[in-house]
Enzyme design. Structure first.
Site, mmCIF file in Angstrom:
data_model
loop_
_atom_site.group_PDB
_atom_site.id
_atom_site.type_symbol
_atom_site.label_atom_id
_atom_site.label_comp_id
_atom_site.label_asym_id
_atom_site.label_seq_id
_atom_site.Cartn_x
_atom_site.Cartn_y
_atom_site.Cartn_z
ATOM 1 N N ARG A 58 8.134 5.929 0.462
ATOM 2 C CA ARG A 58 8.514 5.212 1.681
ATOM 3 C C ARG A 58 8.093 5.984 2.926
ATOM 4 N NH1 ARG A 58 8.094 2.833 4.881
ATOM 5 N NH2 ARG A 58 9.295 1.267 6.032
ATOM 6 N N CYS A 103 5.566 5.057 6.185
ATOM 7 C CA CYS A 103 5.842 5.193 7.613
ATOM 8 C C CYS A 103 4.770 6.040 8.301
ATOM 9 C CB CYS A 103 7.214 5.840 7.839
ATOM 10 S SG CYS A 103 8.519 4.665 8.245
#
Lengths: 242, 142, 156, 106
Positions: free
Chosen positions: A199, A203
């Site tokens: 994750r 980003c």
């Protein structure tokens, strides 16, 4: 002080903390997605937990670790590791344990078996509040510096989106506070279960920055800070997120 | 707590030395290209979530793009609020007006940290694209 | 169904990676399905019969979804499910995916109820149509509009 | 081997309508998705799900690319007698997965 009195305080405290405290990404999902996460027979992340449970037995982990004794472990990670003199995360601990104690070949962090083992272990702590390791203050401070540092071609920091602008909409998507309490989690975008590192990579790539190498001191520091700022949030593994 | 920016370094395009944009007050009055910008091309850049990226944060009067961000002011009427020169500086490097701005500098690579290899040394938009976007935004008068 | 040779020729920036991440789409922009293709697929399912819009069939799907990759959907038909009167099949169709079909399920009086749930992939905001085939030869239809918002920060 | 989650009520009374819920690990690669190089990934989906009760077909579903990864499917059955439920998922590239569950009717 009477037990009554003591108990009387707790809900009030919880209310106060709840109002000002961290908010899980769960709370801003649609009711349908919340239902998908809550329902163990429908949560696709449970397939990995099951796989992890089978691996845990097959690899002989149960010889040392009773599954019941794993309850609470994930809520305390990342933890201080004396040998490293710094943080170790759950994936790191599982890898180390497999290799050093069980003499097994290394498993890549993002491999399906590693994610399965990690989700099985973390699932044992579901519902327990994150309790950051007090010995990681230094790593958390470095993590917070990274969290607030603007980076990438788009020159954005984690804090700008996930602190200042949390609750806003980036294009059509709600910006969550960015807490790590559900990992490994099933992300609809991935159509698979994935790690916090995956994750974070998303980003970083999003702001056109070089991602932190998984397991690197910088990545562990950021992870330690994220768990620190999520203190008190219940572990949700396997969470479901859009 | 943010460091003061070093002297503005404007990006140059693939070996071709770019004339450095001249900031006058809160604007860059002179266009960055000899040929004027094209509003239709600018609109396409603004609408494109992988090029202009504008709609991620700004709502804009581009009705066919349904999901627009709400993190930054609406672009509707921006052409009436700001001159082309003011628009140009805000695109080129908004940090000149507000060091804490959320808005990326579209034509400056100064002071950037940890940029991914694929984007190293490259501004977000080329000068021609900046001029196209300025030309489009200038048409947004209501 | 049309050829998927040009999967990215559609103009659907909404479903494209934001922030320049690489593409991680479940479905390429619709190269094929259209309201006409959907009507054709429904006609194939009904053998040409026209389904009736009916309150006896419900299509339960969220009107707004955060991500089109996994959209919960339940289709139920109010039916006694007896030998004499039951639902033979339930199908779901869409307008904007590359293919109009989502699922076709066959059931019978032994099912006891006419209710199925699954999770669909939707390439974009669109209208979905559920059709039930009844034992008396009739077909019932229900429709629903779904708005698919975008996922930001798709990863590379 | 694909992992599955199957929920069948432990017991049912005669004539009761039970709900059966199934979830299976499968990527459901659509055949419409390009890889990093822009080439379409080969379709790899489950195309058919069946449930037999004591060798009699009681439910069947044809699945398409528009079914989400890790297909989830629920359906109903009137419990008339104890017996064995056999679930089968068939798909591209000779994919086949079979599971059985006992159904106890009281």
């Amino acid at each position: 002080m009477s037990p009554w009195r003591r108990q009387g305080w707790l809900p009030l405290l919880a209310l106060l903390l709840g109002a000002a405290g961290p908010r899980s990404g769960f709370e801003t999902m649609t009711p349908e997605l919340q239902a998908m996460q809550r329902d163990d027979a429908g949560n696709p992340g449970m397939l990995s937990v099951l796989e992890g449970e089978a691996l845990f037995a097959r690899e002989g982990c149960a010889a040392c670790h009773a599954a019941a004794a794993l309850r609470g472990v994930a809520a305390r990670y990342p933890a201080h590791d004396a040998a490293r003199g710094g943080p170790i995360d759950l994936a790191g601990r599982i890898a180390e344990c497999r290799e050093q104690r069980a003499g097994r070949p290394p498993l890549p962090r993002e491999s399906q078996p590693m994610l399965a083992l990690q989700s099985f272990v973390a699932h044992q702590s579901r519902g327990l509040p994150i309790t950051p390791d007090p010995r990681l203050a230094e790593a958390r401070a470095e993590g917070e510096r990274l969290f607030r540092e603007r980076r990438g071609q788009l020159n954005l920091s984690c804090a700008q989106c996930h602190e200042t602008l949390a609750g806003g909409r980036l294009a059509g998507a709600n910006i969550p506070e960015g807490h790590p309490n559900g990992y490994p989690l099933y992300r609809l975008e991935w159509q698979a279960l994935g790690s916090l590192q995956r994750r974070l990579r998303g980003c970083f790539t999003g702001v056109r920055a070089e991602p932190l190498a998984p397991g690197s001191p910088a990545a562990l520091a950021l992870e330690a800070y994220l768990f620190g700022r999520a203190a008190g949030l219940p572990i949700e593994t396997p969470a479901v997120r859009p | 707590m943010r460091r003061a920016l070093p002297a503005l370094v404007f990006a140059s395009v693939a070996g071709l030395a770019q004339a450095e944009p001249v900031v006058v007050g809160d604007a860059i009055p002179a266009p960055l290209t000899a040929a004027p910008g094209e509003p239709a091309r600018g609109r396409a850049i603004v609408a494109d979530r992988t090029r202009g990226l504008c709609l991620l944060c700004h709502p804009a009067p581009i009705p066919e793009e349904r999901f627009q961000g709400n993190l930054a002011p609406s672009l509707a009427g921006v052409g009436a609020r700001l001159t082309p020169g003011q628009l140009r500086l805000r695109l080129v490097d908004s940090r000149r007006l507000n060091p804490e701005t959320l808005m990326p500098a579209y034509f400056s690579t100064a002071g950037l940290v940890g940029v991914a290899d694929a984007w190293q040394g490259r501004p977000i938009l080329r000068v021609e694209e900046i001029e196209d976007v300025v030309a489009y935004l200038a048409t947004l008068r209501d | 169904m049309s050829s998927p040779t040009s999967p990215r020729s559609g103009t659907e920036p909404g479903r494209r990676a934001l922030f320049g991440g690489l593409l991680t789409l479940a479905l390429a922009p619709p190269a094929g399905a259209t309201p006409e293709a959907m009507a054709e697929a429904i006609a194939l399912f009904t053998g040409g019969a026209t389904p009736e819009l009916s309150a006896a069939i419900t299509l339960d799907i969220p009107s707004l979804v955060e991500n089109g990759n996994t959209v919960p959907v339940t289709i139920a038909v109010d039916s006694p499910m007896t030998e004499a009167a039951h639902v033979r099949a339930i199908a779901l169709f869409n307008q904007r995916n590359p293919q109009p079909q989502v699922i076709e399920a066959r059931l019978g009086p032994w099912s006891g109820a006419a209710r199925i749930s699954t999770r669909a992939r939707l390439a974009d905001s669109q209208r979905l149509t559920a059709v039930a085939a009844l034992s008396d030869g009739r077909f019932l239809l229900a429709e629903a509009e779904v708005v698919v918002t975008l996922a930001a920060c798709l990863e590379g | 081997m694909a992992r599955t989650l199957i929920r069948v009520p432990a017991t049912a009374t005669r004539g009761e309508v039970i709900e059966i819920r199934t979830l299976i690990q499968h990527p459901m690669e659509t055949g419409y998705r390009p890889d990093a190089a822009g080439r379409l990934l080969v379709r790899d989906i489950i195309t058919r799900f069946t449930c037999h009760f004591d060798n009699r077909l009681v439910f069947e579903a044809m699945l398409h690319s528009a079914i989400a990864a890790n297909p989830y499917l629920t359906f109903t059955l009137r419990a008339e007698a104890s017996g064995v439920l056999a679930f089968a998922w068939d798909g591209d590239h000779d994919f086949r997965h079979v599971e059985t569950r006992a159904l106890t009717v009281t």
